[in-house]
Write an enzyme that holds these catalytic residues in place. Structure first.
Site, PDB file in Angstrom:
ATOM      1  CG  HIS A   1      29.546  41.462  51.847  1.00 13.74           C
ATOM      2  ND1 HIS A   1      28.383  40.726  51.919  1.00 13.74           N
ATOM      3  CD2 HIS A   1      29.924  41.443  50.539  1.00 13.74           C
ATOM      4  CE1 HIS A   1      28.080  40.273  50.710  1.00 13.74           C
ATOM      5  NE2 HIS A   1      28.987  40.683  49.852  1.00 13.74           N
TER       6      HIS A   1
ATOM      7  CG  ASP B   1      54.880  47.973  54.262  1.00 14.63           C
ATOM      8  OD1 ASP B   1      55.715  48.717  53.712  1.00 14.63           O
ATOM      9  OD2 ASP B   1      54.855  47.740  55.478  1.00 14.63           O
TER      10      ASP B   1
ATOM     11  CG  HIS C   1      29.211  43.673  46.147  1.00 16.10           C
ATOM     12  ND1 HIS C   1      29.305  42.882  45.032  1.00 16.10           N
ATOM     13  CD2 HIS C   1      29.068  42.810  47.187  1.00 16.10           C
ATOM     14  CE1 HIS C   1      29.203  41.613  45.372  1.00 16.10           C
ATOM     15  NE2 HIS C   1      29.065  41.542  46.674  1.00 16.10           N
TER      16      HIS C   1
ATOM     17  CE1 TYR D   1      58.111  42.700  57.734  1.00 17.34           C
ATOM     18  CE2 TYR D   1      56.763  41.102  56.580  1.00 17.34           C
ATOM     19  CZ  TYR D   1      57.071  41.789  57.731  1.00 17.34           C
ATOM     20  OH  TYR D   1      56.353  41.568  58.867  1.00 17.34           O
TER      21      TYR D   1
END
Ligand SMILES: [Zn+2]
Length: 230
Positions: free
Chosen positions: A103, A126, A166, A220
């Site tokens: 949360h 990305d 939520h 990357y």
């Protein structure tokens, strides 16, 4: 994975217990909320956090092994109350090896408004390849949360979904990747919030988002395989 099943589960218990420390390190959880799980490769099993145990007390021994219907098969404690959602995701998406739920504050503020996070940042392109989508409202307990996660992610490259009113669910090829997605989701949500508070963020061209996503996902970082632990 070549390890025999008992050893494989022991390693995943250690890995999942340790990854929970990343949720507190990055400030993504309060009290006992939030959870990480990992699929046991090649078996219809997953390893998940126990329900209502303090983060300081999480250890390999008290992780719970459940089948992919969410029924505990190993461990003395009740599994996380979000187990049904994790189990649904593993049943529906065979390529997923880890699931995380938090949360975390900024991302959940977007969820509270029922708003997806538009892609205005290279870091979001990305990691998420576009917007971080908003999923439906669903009550905890049955398959509704899991269905909402899977249905919403199907139309996106994002490994994160904001479930309305939520919080955040993320997926990854393993539990560590799902934890990374949860950390990056909160980071992007925070910056997007600050940008919007100060004005109107500038759009990015879809072709640029595609190019950034492709480069980050395929070129990357170091070329060695990702380590199994943080
Ligand atoms: Zn929750």
């Amino acid at each position: 994975m070549s390890a025999e099943p008992g050893q494989q589960i022991r390693r995943l218990r250690e890995n999942v217990a340790r990854l929970h420390a990343e949720l507190t390190r990055y400030g993504l959880v309060a009290w006992t909320s939030g959870n990480v799980s990992a699929r046991v490769p090649g078996q219809n099993l997953m390893v998940i956090k126990p329900s209502g145990v303090d983060y300081d007390d999480l250890a390999p021994e008290n992780m719970v092994v459940c089948d992919l219907d969410g029924v505990p098969v190993e461990g003395d404690l009740a599994p996380s109350s979000d187990t049904a959602a994790h189990a649904y995701v593993y049943r529906a998406l065979p390529e997923v090896g880890g699931v995380v739920h938090t949360h975390s504050g900024y991302a959940t503020a977007w969820a509270a408004r029922g708003e997806s996070i538009p892609c205005h940042l290279t870091a979001q392109a990305d990691e998420f390849g576009g917007e971080i989508p908003i999923g439906p409202f669903a009550l905890i307990g049955g398959d509704d949360i899991g269905k909402g996660i899977v249905t919403t992610l199907a139309g996106h490259r994002s490994p994160a979904v904001l479930m309305r009113n939520h919080g955040v669910f993320t997926i990854g090829r393993d539990a560590r990747a799902a934890v990374k997605a949860a950390v990056m989701c909160e980071d992007v949500a925070r910056t997007a919030h600050l940008a919007r508070a100060l004005g109107e963020p500038l759009p990015m061209a879809a072709a640029d988002v595609d190019a950034l996503y492709d480069r980050y996902q395929n070129a990357y970082g170091q070329r060695s395989p990702s380590p199994a632990s943080p």
